[in-house]
Design a protein around this motif. Sequence first.
Motif, PDB file in Angstrom:
ATOM      1  N   PRO A  96       0.799  -1.221   0.000  1.00 20.45           N
ATOM      2  CA  PRO A  96       0.000   0.000   0.000  1.00 20.45           C
ATOM      3  C   PRO A  96       0.837   1.279   0.000  1.00 20.45           C
ATOM      4  CG  PRO A  96      -0.193  -1.189   2.092  1.00 20.45           C
ATOM      5  CD  PRO A  96       0.478  -2.097   1.139  1.00 20.45           C
ATOM      6  N   VAL A  97       1.945   1.308   0.710  1.00 20.26           N
ATOM      7  CA  VAL A  97       2.792   2.503   0.712  1.00 20.26           C
ATOM      8  C   VAL A  97       3.373   2.746  -0.675  1.00 20.26           C
ATOM      9  CG1 VAL A  97       4.921   3.530   1.610  1.00 20.26           C
ATOM     10  CG2 VAL A  97       3.344   2.363   3.161  1.00 20.26           C
ATOM     11  N   ASP A  98       3.899   1.686  -1.266  1.00 20.57           N
ATOM     12  CA  ASP A  98       4.468   1.799  -2.618  1.00 20.57           C
ATOM     13  C   ASP A  98       3.418   2.274  -3.612  1.00 20.57           C
ATOM     14  OD1 ASP A  98       6.548   1.379  -4.612  1.00 20.57           O
ATOM     15  OD2 ASP A  98       5.404  -0.387  -5.234  1.00 20.57           O
ATOM     16  N   ALA A  99       2.217   1.732  -3.517  1.00 22.35           N
ATOM     17  CA  ALA A  99       1.144   2.102  -4.445  1.00 22.35           C
ATOM     18  C   ALA A  99       0.745   3.566  -4.279  1.00 22.35           C
ATOM     19  CB  ALA A  99      -0.061   1.190  -4.242  1.00 22.35           C
ATOM     20  N   VAL A 100       0.634   4.025  -3.037  1.00 19.18           N
ATOM     21  CA  VAL A 100       0.239   5.417  -2.779  1.00 19.18           C
ATOM     22  C   VAL A 100       1.294   6.383  -3.308  1.00 19.18           C
ATOM     23  CG1 VAL A 100      -0.080   7.118  -0.947  1.00 19.18           C
ATOM     24  CG2 VAL A 100      -1.292   4.938  -0.839  1.00 19.18           C
ATOM     25  N   LEU A 101       2.569   6.102  -3.035  1.00 20.95           N
ATOM     26  CA  LEU A 101       3.623   7.002  -3.514  1.00 20.95           C
ATOM     27  C   LEU A 101       3.673   7.034  -5.037  1.00 20.95           C
ATOM     28  CD1 LEU A 101       6.592   6.444  -1.024  1.00 20.95           C
ATOM     29  CD2 LEU A 101       4.575   7.885  -0.818  1.00 20.95           C
ATOM     30  N   LYS A 102       3.461   5.894  -5.662  1.00 21.00           N
ATOM     31  CA  LYS A 102       3.449   5.855  -7.132  1.00 21.00           C
ATOM     32  C   LYS A 102       2.269   6.649  -7.690  1.00 21.00           C
ATOM     33  CE  LYS A 102       6.024   1.593  -7.908  1.00 21.00           C
ATOM     34  NZ  LYS A 102       5.966   0.153  -8.309  1.00 21.00           N
ATOM     35  N   ALA A 103       1.135   6.616  -6.986  1.00 21.26           N
ATOM     36  CA  ALA A 103      -0.031   7.388  -7.435  1.00 21.26           C
ATOM     37  C   ALA A 103       0.265   8.889  -7.358  1.00 21.26           C
ATOM     38  CB  ALA A 103      -1.247   7.033  -6.583  1.00 21.26           C
ATOM     39  N   ILE A 104       0.918   9.302  -6.284  1.00 25.12           N
ATOM     40  CA  ILE A 104       1.300  10.722  -6.170  1.00 25.12           C
ATOM     41  C   ILE A 104       2.265  11.096  -7.285  1.00 25.12           C
ATOM     42  CG2 ILE A 104       2.501  12.403  -4.709  1.00 25.12           C
ATOM     43  CD1 ILE A 104       1.420  10.860  -2.281  1.00 25.12           C
ATOM     44  N   GLU A 105       3.194  10.198  -7.578  1.00 23.01           N
ATOM     45  CA  GLU A 105       4.182  10.467  -8.630  1.00 23.01           C
ATOM     46  C   GLU A 105       3.541  10.595 -10.013  1.00 23.01           C
ATOM     47  OE1 GLU A 105       6.836   7.216  -8.184  1.00 23.01           O
ATOM     48  OE2 GLU A 105       8.137   8.252  -6.749  1.00 23.01           O
TER      49      GLU A 105
END
Length: 503
Positions: free
Chosen positions: A423-432
């Motif tokens: 979930p952390v990886d997915a959220v940061l990628k969404a922001i990116e």
Amino acid sequence: MSEKLWIFDTTLRDGEQVPGCQLNTQEKIVVAKALEALGVDIIEAGFPISSPGDFNSVVEISKAVSDPIICALSRAVEKDIEVAAAALKYAKKGRIHTGIGVSPYHIQYKLRSTPENIIERGVKAVKFAKRFVEDVEFYAEDAGRAELPFLARIIEEAIKAGATVVNIPDTTGYCLPEQYGAIIRYLKENVSNIDKAIISTHCHNDLGMATANTISGIQNGARQAELTINGIGERAGNTSLEEVVMAIKCHQSIPVHTDIKTEKIYGTSRLISKLMNMPVQPNKAIVGRNAFAHSSGIHQDGVLKHRENYEIIDPKEVGVHESSIVLTARSGRAALKHHLDNLGVELEGEDLNKVYEDFLVLADSKRDIGPKDLLELVGKYMDESSFIELKEVSYQSNGSIKAHVKLKIGDKPYEASSTGNGPVDAVLKAIEKIVKPHYVLEEFLIQAMTAGSDDVAKVHMRLIQGEKPYYGFASNSDIVLASAQAFVDALNKIPVKDKVTID
């Protein structure tokens, strides 16, 4: 002319003994190559008899690096020495480091022996090691608490047996600087063949004296120093390489020089911290996050006028991009103007005074003052910049992890979705996907809060953009949300003129 001080790095041996800091062989090779690039002279690569993994690491490090001497530790035991020699088979330059305890505590309670027997065992170990390598270092464990006449005797006999280096460890970190220096001086004056070997320091930090003791040892004749990156090691740690090297560089009166490429110190420190999962304390000398940070108005004004008013080291000398002027309630007008100038806002005189008064009111109620706060103070709002506000975060798992984020940038809403390894990886990628940040995520730490706190986690992120670090912090009961908030916090600290691109 000054004499060469040999830098013996034991990060991969003594440093790795810290619980939780163990590395695999590939990670050790990465560290060894970084130490080679840094310019260390000797790498103590491990204690081969201790485990098959340690044996293999010494073998592979010996193959991977060319310039440094590769050293393997052993006890004064023939089997230890044989295994150390086998591990050094591929070393271009190999050294066996063998020795025995020499203090009354070690002789009586640890080894249950006699002084004469200890000398016999030490000499036998050195002679046996000389069968395999020419370069043999003898350590007199717990020399800091040894009886000096006995210490001089065993050192003299070890050198007669063929030791090329004699290591005088303050194993328990007991000594005061004048005491440790006096031990080195005593050996220089009372060991008849001391000129045939290099004296080495090896100090621990139990009383916070490791660096001071090492420098005292050098001032009294030691010409090798055993050190670790970030001062990691058993208990309170070893002597910090960066502290000793920079102390010597700052004080020309210390009659030695090193071959360390100091501009690589900070990068090497961060590499060790990351691989060993051991954060560097913020106020750590030379490499701590606050080592070149200034929050006091008096200090900030002095540094901005002339760096050497408050800094004895140029941060670039150790690989830090620049000093950090941190805005707090203690900051003065000079610091405020410095930050406004970086944002492209030029204020002078009465206009600056007005903003400064507003700034002090805000700083009293807010710990961290960022660019967004400053621009709002001077009347420049978010639609004229690229400041990001995290509005919403959600994620779900249906075989794969998918996250959705909503941001507000200026006065415009944005949203995006992404999948990730978690979930952390997915959220940061969404922001990116929305914000196209030109950065390297160098550090990402999650700290559990103590019982009784409303927050259960604190997140600390360190982004590198254009060689300059930007820090993000957040606390939340939801680690994923805290991670997203810390990421946005760090992005918002990048100056407007260097701002990320918005998709």
